[in-house]
Design a protein around this motif. Structure first.
Motif, mmCIF file in Angstrom:
data_model
loop_
_atom_site.group_PDB
_atom_site.id
_atom_site.type_symbol
_atom_site.label_atom_id
_atom_site.label_comp_id
_atom_site.label_asym_id
_atom_site.label_seq_id
_atom_site.Cartn_x
_atom_site.Cartn_y
_atom_site.Cartn_z
ATOM 1 N N LEU A 1 -30.518 17.267 6.392
ATOM 2 C CA LEU A 1 -31.708 17.835 5.755
ATOM 3 C C LEU A 1 -31.930 17.314 4.334
ATOM 4 O O LEU A 1 -32.879 17.724 3.668
ATOM 5 C CB LEU A 1 -31.604 19.367 5.736
ATOM 6 C CG LEU A 1 -31.531 20.042 7.107
ATOM 7 C CD1 LEU A 1 -31.275 21.535 6.959
ATOM 8 C CD2 LEU A 1 -32.795 19.786 7.912
ATOM 9 N N LEU A 2 -31.076 16.414 3.887
ATOM 10 C CA LEU A 2 -31.173 15.919 2.514
ATOM 11 C C LEU A 2 -32.459 15.162 2.216
ATOM 12 O O LEU A 2 -32.870 15.076 1.061
ATOM 13 C CB LEU A 2 -29.986 15.016 2.179
ATOM 14 C CG LEU A 2 -28.691 15.721 1.824
ATOM 15 C CD1 LEU A 2 -27.582 14.707 1.609
ATOM 16 C CD2 LEU A 2 -28.859 16.595 0.600
ATOM 17 N N HIS A 3 -33.091 14.614 3.231
ATOM 18 C CA HIS A 3 -34.311 13.845 2.964
ATOM 19 C C HIS A 3 -35.526 14.731 2.708
ATOM 20 O O HIS A 3 -36.580 14.241 2.306
ATOM 21 C CB HIS A 3 -34.584 12.834 4.087
ATOM 22 C CG HIS A 3 -34.907 13.440 5.403
ATOM 23 N ND1 HIS A 3 -33.934 13.908 6.258
ATOM 24 C CD2 HIS A 3 -36.097 13.656 6.004
ATOM 25 C CE1 HIS A 3 -34.528 14.386 7.345
ATOM 26 N NE2 HIS A 3 -35.828 14.243 7.219
ATOM 27 N N TYR A 4 -35.379 16.044 2.918
ATOM 28 C CA TYR A 4 -36.474 16.955 2.599
ATOM 29 C C TYR A 4 -36.389 17.358 1.132
ATOM 30 O O TYR A 4 -35.302 17.472 0.563
ATOM 31 C CB TYR A 4 -36.425 18.213 3.475
ATOM 32 C CG TYR A 4 -36.710 17.921 4.922
ATOM 33 C CD1 TYR A 4 -37.986 17.556 5.338
ATOM 34 C CD2 TYR A 4 -35.710 17.998 5.878
ATOM 35 C CE1 TYR A 4 -38.257 17.275 6.674
ATOM 36 C CE2 TYR A 4 -35.964 17.721 7.211
ATOM 37 C CZ TYR A 4 -37.236 17.361 7.591
ATOM 38 O OH TYR A 4 -37.503 17.080 8.900
ATOM 39 N N LEU A 5 -37.527 17.611 0.532
ATOM 40 C CA LEU A 5 -37.570 18.073 -0.848
ATOM 41 C C LEU A 5 -37.068 19.513 -0.929
ATOM 42 O O LEU A 5 -37.250 20.289 0.023
ATOM 43 C CB LEU A 5 -39.008 18.012 -1.374
ATOM 44 C CG LEU A 5 -39.642 16.631 -1.471
ATOM 45 C CD1 LEU A 5 -41.126 16.745 -1.814
ATOM 46 C CD2 LEU A 5 -38.910 15.793 -2.506
ATOM 47 N N ARG B 1 -38.684 23.402 11.841
ATOM 48 C CA ARG B 1 -38.047 23.007 13.113
ATOM 49 C C ARG B 1 -36.733 22.272 12.855
ATOM 50 O O ARG B 1 -35.736 22.487 13.549
ATOM 51 C CB ARG B 1 -38.991 22.132 13.925
ATOM 52 C CG ARG B 1 -40.136 22.887 14.544
ATOM 53 C CD ARG B 1 -40.984 21.987 15.456
ATOM 54 N NE ARG B 1 -42.237 22.645 15.767
ATOM 55 C CZ ARG B 1 -43.423 22.262 15.303
ATOM 56 N NH1 ARG B 1 -43.543 21.196 14.539
ATOM 57 N NH2 ARG B 1 -44.508 22.936 15.634
ATOM 58 N N ALA B 2 -36.734 21.397 11.864
ATOM 59 C CA ALA B 2 -35.516 20.646 11.529
ATOM 60 C C ALA B 2 -34.422 21.586 11.021
ATOM 61 O O ALA B 2 -33.246 21.438 11.378
ATOM 62 C CB ALA B 2 -35.823 19.570 10.488
ATOM 63 N N VAL B 3 -34.795 22.554 10.210
ATOM 64 C CA VAL B 3 -33.824 23.537 9.699
ATOM 65 C C VAL B 3 -33.229 24.323 10.861
ATOM 66 O O VAL B 3 -32.007 24.513 10.946
ATOM 67 C CB VAL B 3 -34.484 24.486 8.662
ATOM 68 C CG1 VAL B 3 -33.593 25.686 8.364
ATOM 69 C CG2 VAL B 3 -34.825 23.727 7.385
ATOM 70 N N LEU B 4 -34.075 24.775 11.765
ATOM 71 C CA LEU B 4 -33.600 25.547 12.921
ATOM 72 C C LEU B 4 -32.739 24.691 13.852
ATOM 73 O O LEU B 4 -31.723 25.164 14.373
ATOM 74 C CB LEU B 4 -34.782 26.142 13.677
ATOM 75 C CG LEU B 4 -35.532 27.240 12.926
ATOM 76 C CD1 LEU B 4 -36.840 27.583 13.629
ATOM 77 C CD2 LEU B 4 -34.664 28.475 12.763
ATOM 78 N N ALA B 5 -33.127 23.443 14.045
ATOM 79 C CA ALA B 5 -32.336 22.548 14.900
ATOM 80 C C ALA B 5 -30.962 22.315 14.279
ATOM 81 O O ALA B 5 -29.941 22.325 14.984
ATOM 82 C CB ALA B 5 -33.065 21.217 15.091
ATOM 83 N N GLU B 6 -30.940 22.128 12.991
ATOM 84 C CA GLU B 6 -29.665 21.917 12.294
ATOM 85 C C GLU B 6 -28.806 23.176 12.388
ATOM 86 O O GLU B 6 -27.609 23.101 12.617
ATOM 87 C CB GLU B 6 -29.923 21.530 10.839
ATOM 88 C CG GLU B 6 -28.695 21.180 10.059
ATOM 89 C CD GLU B 6 -27.977 19.934 10.545
ATOM 90 O OE1 GLU B 6 -26.793 19.776 10.166
ATOM 91 O OE2 GLU B 6 -28.552 19.130 11.292
ATOM 92 N N LYS B 7 -29.440 24.335 12.208
ATOM 93 C CA LYS B 7 -28.701 25.603 12.279
ATOM 94 C C LYS B 7 -28.076 25.792 13.655
ATOM 95 O O LYS B 7 -26.937 26.230 13.760
ATOM 96 C CB LYS B 7 -29.632 26.768 11.950
ATOM 97 C CG LYS B 7 -28.936 28.116 11.941
ATOM 98 C CD LYS B 7 -29.814 29.162 11.323
ATOM 99 C CE LYS B 7 -29.192 30.532 11.326
ATOM 100 N NZ LYS B 7 -27.772 30.606 11.122
ATOM 101 N N SER B 8 -28.794 25.428 14.693
ATOM 102 C CA SER B 8 -28.260 25.612 16.038
ATOM 103 C C SER B 8 -27.206 24.563 16.401
ATOM 104 O O SER B 8 -26.378 24.800 17.273
ATOM 105 C CB SER B 8 -29.388 25.617 17.070
ATOM 106 O OG SER B 8 -29.981 24.347 17.146
ATOM 107 N N SER B 9 -27.228 23.425 15.721
ATOM 108 C CA SER B 9 -26.260 22.367 16.048
ATOM 109 C C SER B 9 -24.957 22.479 15.261
ATOM 110 O O SER B 9 -23.956 21.881 15.631
ATOM 111 C CB SER B 9 -26.874 20.989 15.805
ATOM 112 O OG SER B 9 -27.003 20.734 14.425
ATOM 113 N N VAL B 10 -24.965 23.257 14.199
ATOM 114 C CA VAL B 10 -23.771 23.411 13.358
ATOM 115 C C VAL B 10 -22.912 24.535 13.916
ATOM 116 O O VAL B 10 -23.421 25.590 14.292
ATOM 117 C CB VAL B 10 -24.187 23.717 11.897
ATOM 118 C CG1 VAL B 10 -23.002 24.051 11.031
ATOM 119 C CG2 VAL B 10 -24.956 22.551 11.304
#
Length: 175
Positions: A92-96, A137-146
């Motif tokens: 998620l680092l590429h997001y501001l 969506r990216a935040v939620l996808a990351e949350k579910s993959s961690v």
């Protein structure tokens, strides 16, 4: 050298509750620099940096957006939980920081049944809902993959009653 002592002084004033006193810094550098020399260099460094010694963090944006959203305690706690969960994610680092904060607010508002976005949020965040949905969506996808082990501290903190036990809530991901 004097730049290092000055950098330590500026950083400690900014970050520490009890920064070292100037006499301590003079002593630490074995009186190589006087109090006035250190203060003079502090002024020079700060003017050179135009007093810009920090960047806005996602949390600073979150506070602004939550005020604009007239968020209740539940939304505040849930938004903080979601945002804290992004801190360890390289993906998620590429997001501001402002985008991550806006995504946290959007997700939290949806989870508690409020409208995802509002005209006031649009005005203060300068993002429309369509701009933030891919980030959410990216935040939620990351949350579910961690794994829960990777976020053990965050989950433990937000499972406590002090933080409304929001880590135990089901986070909606049907975006």
């Amino acid at each position: 050298n004097i730049y290092q002592v000055t950098a330590l002084l500026i950083a400690s004033k900014y970050e520490e509750i009890y920064p070292p006193e100037l006499r301590d810094l003079v002593y630490i550098c074995d009186r190589a620099y006087s109090r006035d020399e250190i203060l003079g260099m502090e002024e020079t460094v700060l003017k050179t940096l135009e007093y810009q010694i920090t960047i806005p963090s996602a949390h600073a944006f979150l506070v602004r957006y939550l005020k604009a959203a007239h968020a209740d305690k539940r939304i505040v706690q849930l938004s903080c939980y979601i945002l804290d969960g992004t801190l360890q994610s390289y993906a998620l680092l590429h997001y501001l920081p402002s985008q991550l904060a806006a995504a946290a607010v959007l997700i939290a508002r949806r989870c508690v049944g409020r409208n995802s976005w509002s005209p006031t949020l649009l005005r203060y965040a300068q993002y429309c809902e369509e701009d933030i949905l891919p980030v959410a969506r990216a935040v939620l996808a990351e949350k579910s993959s961690v794994s829960t082990e990777e976020l053990r501290a965050v989950n433990k903190k937000y499972s406590s009653s002090r933080y409304g036990e929001v880590a135990r809530m089901e986070i909606l991901s049907d975006f």
